[in-house]
Design an enzyme around this catalytic site. Structure first.
Site, PDB file in Angstrom:
ATOM      1  N   ASN A  52       5.297   4.265  93.746  1.00 12.91           N
ATOM      2  CA  ASN A  52       4.131   5.043  94.128  1.00 12.91           C
ATOM      3  C   ASN A  52       2.946   4.107  93.920  1.00 12.91           C
ATOM      4  O   ASN A  52       2.438   3.984  92.806  1.00 12.91           O
ATOM      5  CB  ASN A  52       3.981   6.298  93.274  1.00 12.91           C
ATOM      6  CG  ASN A  52       2.769   7.120  93.689  1.00 12.91           C
ATOM      7  OD1 ASN A  52       1.889   6.653  94.394  1.00 12.91           O
ATOM      8  ND2 ASN A  52       2.728   8.359  93.222  1.00 12.91           N
TER       9      ASN A  52
ATOM     10  N   TYR B 159      -2.691  16.936  92.259  1.00 14.32           N
ATOM     11  CA  TYR B 159      -1.604  16.200  91.607  1.00 14.32           C
ATOM     12  C   TYR B 159      -0.874  16.997  90.528  1.00 14.32           C
ATOM     13  O   TYR B 159       0.100  16.505  89.960  1.00 14.32           O
ATOM     14  CB  TYR B 159      -2.149  14.896  91.009  1.00 14.32           C
ATOM     15  CG  TYR B 159      -2.739  13.993  92.067  1.00 14.32           C
ATOM     16  CD1 TYR B 159      -1.919  13.282  92.934  1.00 14.32           C
ATOM     17  CD2 TYR B 159      -4.111  13.862  92.218  1.00 14.32           C
ATOM     18  CE1 TYR B 159      -2.450  12.461  93.914  1.00 14.32           C
ATOM     19  CE2 TYR B 159      -4.657  13.048  93.197  1.00 14.32           C
ATOM     20  CZ  TYR B 159      -3.827  12.361  94.044  1.00 14.32           C
ATOM     21  OH  TYR B 159      -4.350  11.553  95.028  1.00 14.32           O
TER      22      TYR B 159
ATOM     23  N   ARG C 156      -6.629  13.922  86.494  1.00 16.25           N
ATOM     24  CA  ARG C 156      -7.188  13.620  87.813  1.00 16.25           C
ATOM     25  C   ARG C 156      -6.798  14.692  88.833  1.00 16.25           C
ATOM     26  O   ARG C 156      -5.618  14.881  89.120  1.00 16.25           O
ATOM     27  CB  ARG C 156      -6.664  12.261  88.294  1.00 16.25           C
ATOM     28  CG  ARG C 156      -7.149  11.901  89.665  1.00 16.25           C
ATOM     29  CD  ARG C 156      -6.533  10.618  90.144  1.00 16.25           C
ATOM     30  NE  ARG C 156      -6.963  10.352  91.501  1.00 16.25           N
ATOM     31  CZ  ARG C 156      -6.182   9.838  92.432  1.00 16.25           C
ATOM     32  NH1 ARG C 156      -4.940   9.521  92.150  1.00 16.25           N
ATOM     33  NH2 ARG C 156      -6.645   9.636  93.638  1.00 16.25           N
TER      34      ARG C 156
ATOM     35  N   ARG D 111      -3.904  14.901 104.186  1.00 14.74           N
ATOM     36  CA  ARG D 111      -5.155  14.622 103.480  1.00 14.74           C
ATOM     37  C   ARG D 111      -6.078  13.768 104.352  1.00 14.74           C
ATOM     38  O   ARG D 111      -5.956  13.770 105.566  1.00 14.74           O
ATOM     39  CB  ARG D 111      -4.834  13.966 102.132  1.00 14.74           C
ATOM     40  CG  ARG D 111      -4.047  14.948 101.238  1.00 14.74           C
ATOM     41  CD  ARG D 111      -3.791  14.438  99.867  1.00 14.74           C
ATOM     42  NE  ARG D 111      -5.041  14.156  99.175  1.00 14.74           N
ATOM     43  CZ  ARG D 111      -5.111  13.356  98.108  1.00 14.74           C
ATOM     44  NH1 ARG D 111      -4.027  12.782  97.626  1.00 14.74           N
ATOM     45  NH2 ARG D 111      -6.266  13.145  97.509  1.00 14.74           N
TER      46      ARG D 111
ATOM     47  N   ASP E  10       4.166  -7.634 100.866  1.00 15.42           N
ATOM     48  CA  ASP E  10       4.815  -8.945 100.920  1.00 15.42           C
ATOM     49  C   ASP E  10       5.756  -9.163  99.741  1.00 15.42           C
ATOM     50  O   ASP E  10       6.827  -9.751  99.909  1.00 15.42           O
ATOM     51  CB  ASP E  10       3.763 -10.060 100.967  1.00 15.42           C
ATOM     52  CG  ASP E  10       3.083 -10.188 102.324  1.00 15.42           C
ATOM     53  OD1 ASP E  10       3.566  -9.566 103.303  1.00 15.42           O
ATOM     54  OD2 ASP E  10       2.062 -10.899 102.411  1.00 15.42           O
TER      55      ASP E  10
ATOM     56  N   PRO F 197      -2.417   2.540  90.608  1.00 16.23           N
ATOM     57  CA  PRO F 197      -3.652   2.965  89.971  1.00 16.23           C
ATOM     58  C   PRO F 197      -3.803   4.478  89.872  1.00 16.23           C
ATOM     59  O   PRO F 197      -3.443   5.216  90.780  1.00 16.23           O
ATOM     60  CB  PRO F 197      -4.753   2.376  90.848  1.00 16.23           C
ATOM     61  CG  PRO F 197      -4.112   1.900  92.083  1.00 16.23           C
ATOM     62  CD  PRO F 197      -2.667   1.737  91.809  1.00 16.23           C
ATOM     63  N   ASN F 198      -4.307   4.882  88.738  1.00 16.14           N
ATOM     64  CA  ASN F 198      -4.678   6.257  88.413  1.00 16.14           C
ATOM     65  C   ASN F 198      -3.502   7.198  88.174  1.00 16.14           C
ATOM     66  O   ASN F 198      -3.713   8.343  87.801  1.00 16.14           O
ATOM     67  CB  ASN F 198      -5.621   6.853  89.475  1.00 16.14           C
ATOM     68  CG  ASN F 198      -6.915   6.088  89.552  1.00 16.14           C
ATOM     69  OD1 ASN F 198      -7.549   5.845  88.534  1.00 16.14           O
ATOM     70  ND2 ASN F 198      -7.279   5.669  90.747  1.00 16.14           N
TER      71      ASN F 198
ATOM     72  N   ALA G 196      -3.484   4.233  95.492  1.00 17.61           N
ATOM     73  CA  ALA G 196      -4.422   3.814  96.535  1.00 17.61           C
ATOM     74  C   ALA G 196      -4.046   2.478  97.169  1.00 17.61           C
ATOM     75  O   ALA G 196      -4.445   2.203  98.308  1.00 17.61           O
ATOM     76  CB  ALA G 196      -5.835   3.747  95.962  1.00 17.61           C
TER      77      ALA G 196
ATOM     78  N   GLU H 286       9.379   4.739  98.793  1.00 20.59           N
ATOM     79  CA  GLU H 286       7.962   5.033  98.566  1.00 20.59           C
ATOM     80  C   GLU H 286       7.818   6.511  98.215  1.00 20.59           C
ATOM     81  O   GLU H 286       8.395   7.364  98.891  1.00 20.59           O
ATOM     82  CB  GLU H 286       7.187   4.712  99.848  1.00 20.59           C
ATOM     83  CG  GLU H 286       5.726   5.044  99.814  1.00 20.59           C
ATOM     84  CD  GLU H 286       5.053   4.814 101.167  1.00 20.59           C
ATOM     85  OE1 GLU H 286       3.811   4.681 101.161  1.00 20.59           O
ATOM     86  OE2 GLU H 286       5.725   4.791 102.217  1.00 20.59           O
TER      87      GLU H 286
ATOM     88  N   ARG I   7      -5.512   8.026 104.153  1.00 17.35           N
ATOM     89  CA  ARG I   7      -4.282   8.168 103.369  1.00 17.35           C
ATOM     90  C   ARG I   7      -3.034   8.224 104.243  1.00 17.35           C
ATOM     91  O   ARG I   7      -1.925   8.138 103.742  1.00 17.35           O
ATOM     92  CB  ARG I   7      -4.350   9.416 102.489  1.00 17.35           C
ATOM     93  CG  ARG I   7      -5.402   9.306 101.398  1.00 17.35           C
ATOM     94  CD  ARG I   7      -5.274  10.416 100.390  1.00 17.35           C
ATOM     95  NE  ARG I   7      -6.457  10.521  99.570  1.00 17.35           N
ATOM     96  CZ  ARG I   7      -6.667   9.810  98.460  1.00 17.35           C
ATOM     97  NH1 ARG I   7      -5.771   8.944  98.047  1.00 17.35           N
ATOM     98  NH2 ARG I   7      -7.786   9.965  97.769  1.00 17.35           N
TER      99      ARG I   7
ATOM    100  N   HIS J 111      -2.619   2.055 100.886  1.00 15.59           N
ATOM    101  CA  HIS J 111      -3.437   1.980 102.087  1.00 15.59           C
ATOM    102  C   HIS J 111      -4.171   0.650 102.229  1.00 15.59           C
ATOM    103  O   HIS J 111      -4.892   0.461 103.210  1.00 15.59           O
ATOM    104  CB  HIS J 111      -4.463   3.122 102.079  1.00 15.59           C
ATOM    105  CG  HIS J 111      -3.930   4.384 101.490  1.00 15.59           C
ATOM    106  ND1 HIS J 111      -2.925   5.113 102.087  1.00 15.59           N
ATOM    107  CD2 HIS J 111      -4.216   5.020 100.324  1.00 15.59           C
ATOM    108  CE1 HIS J 111      -2.635   6.161 101.328  1.00 15.59           C
ATOM    109  NE2 HIS J 111      -3.400   6.121 100.248  1.00 15.59           N
TER     110      HIS J 111
ATOM    111  N   HIS K 130       4.998   9.668  97.041  1.00 12.30           N
ATOM    112  CA  HIS K 130       3.641  10.170  96.831  1.00 12.30           C
ATOM    113  C   HIS K 130       3.742  11.602  96.339  1.00 12.30           C
ATOM    114  O   HIS K 130       4.478  12.408  96.920  1.00 12.30           O
ATOM    115  CB  HIS K 130       2.815  10.096  98.116  1.00 12.30           C
ATOM    116  CG  HIS K 130       2.650   8.700  98.600  1.00 12.30           C
ATOM    117  ND1 HIS K 130       1.783   7.812  98.013  1.00 12.30           N
ATOM    118  CD2 HIS K 130       3.294   8.017  99.576  1.00 12.30           C
ATOM    119  CE1 HIS K 130       1.881   6.649  98.616  1.00 12.30           C
ATOM    120  NE2 HIS K 130       2.795   6.739  99.563  1.00 12.30           N
ATOM    121  N   ILE K 131       3.031  11.912  95.290  1.00  6.39           N
ATOM    122  CA  ILE K 131       3.070  13.240  94.683  1.00  6.39           C
ATOM    123  C   ILE K 131       2.508  14.278  95.654  1.00  6.39           C
ATOM    124  O   ILE K 131       3.077  15.349  95.835  1.00  6.39           O
ATOM    125  CB  ILE K 131       2.304  13.242  93.351  1.00  6.39           C
ATOM    126  CG1 ILE K 131       3.020  12.317  92.345  1.00  6.39           C
ATOM    127  CG2 ILE K 131       2.150  14.655  92.801  1.00  6.39           C
ATOM    128  CD1 ILE K 131       2.213  11.989  91.097  1.00  6.39           C
ATOM    129  N   SER K 132       1.404  13.946  96.305  1.00  8.83           N
ATOM    130  CA  SER K 132       0.789  14.868  97.264  1.00  8.83           C
ATOM    131  C   SER K 132       1.308  14.571  98.677  1.00  8.83           C
ATOM    132  O   SER K 132       1.932  13.533  98.918  1.00  8.83           O
ATOM    133  CB  SER K 132      -0.738  14.726  97.230  1.00  8.83           C
ATOM    134  OG  SER K 132      -1.132  13.485  97.782  1.00  8.83           O
TER     135      SER K 132
END
Length: 142
Positions: free
Chosen positions: A73, A22, A17, A106, A86, A9-10, A76, A97, A110, A79, A99-101
């Site tokens: 990625n 980001y 955003r 944070r 699964d 998402p996002n 949200a 995995e 997160r 978390h 993550h950009i940030s």
């Protein structure tokens, strides 16, 4: 090698955003960057993005028997989603995995990743270059 890149998402809102976190790169330029890099590495890559948890689960299941690796990625859902965890465990496709940030610096929530358990590596805080590093990790198997 065939790699599936999944964004949650996002991620489609990159460039809009919270650019201070980001960056200003758009989602379409991210996809172009990944596809160009994969081509240089002689890797087939398919990029997928959804804001819907079930669609992400469906795509992971679809990958079974078709893809050699997954870059994910989950946004949200990192978390919150045991369903995505699964699905990754069910297909047993090597996964990284991304993550950009730097999520570890944070908000406290997160720092929790349900997805990490099904991934052999996590890359955080390297901007969109983290996706390229993840592709390299899958190619090298480490």
């Amino acid at each position: 090698m065939d790699i599936l890149v999944i964004n949650g998402p996002n991620i489609n809102m990159l460039g809009i955003r919270e650019p201070g976190i980001y960056g200003k790169e758009t989602y379409s330029s991210l996809v172009e960057k990944i596809e160009t890099y994969a081509k240089e590495k002689n890797v087939y890559v398919r990029c997928f993005q959804s804001n819907h948890e079930g669609d992400i689960v469906d795509m992971i299941q679809f990958a079974y028997g078709l893809y050699d690796g997954i870059v994910i990625n989950p946004g949200a859902y990192t978390h919150t989603s045991i369903a995505i965890l699964d699905a990754l465990k069910a297909v047993s496709i090597p996964a990284v995995e991304v993550h950009i940030s730097d999520v570890s610096s944070r908000e406290d929530f997160r720092k929790i990743s349900y997805i990490r358990e099904a991934c052999f590596k996590t890359i955080c805080g390297k901007g969109t270059d983290g996706y390229l590093e993840a592709i390299d990790c899958l190619i090298e198997g480490k």
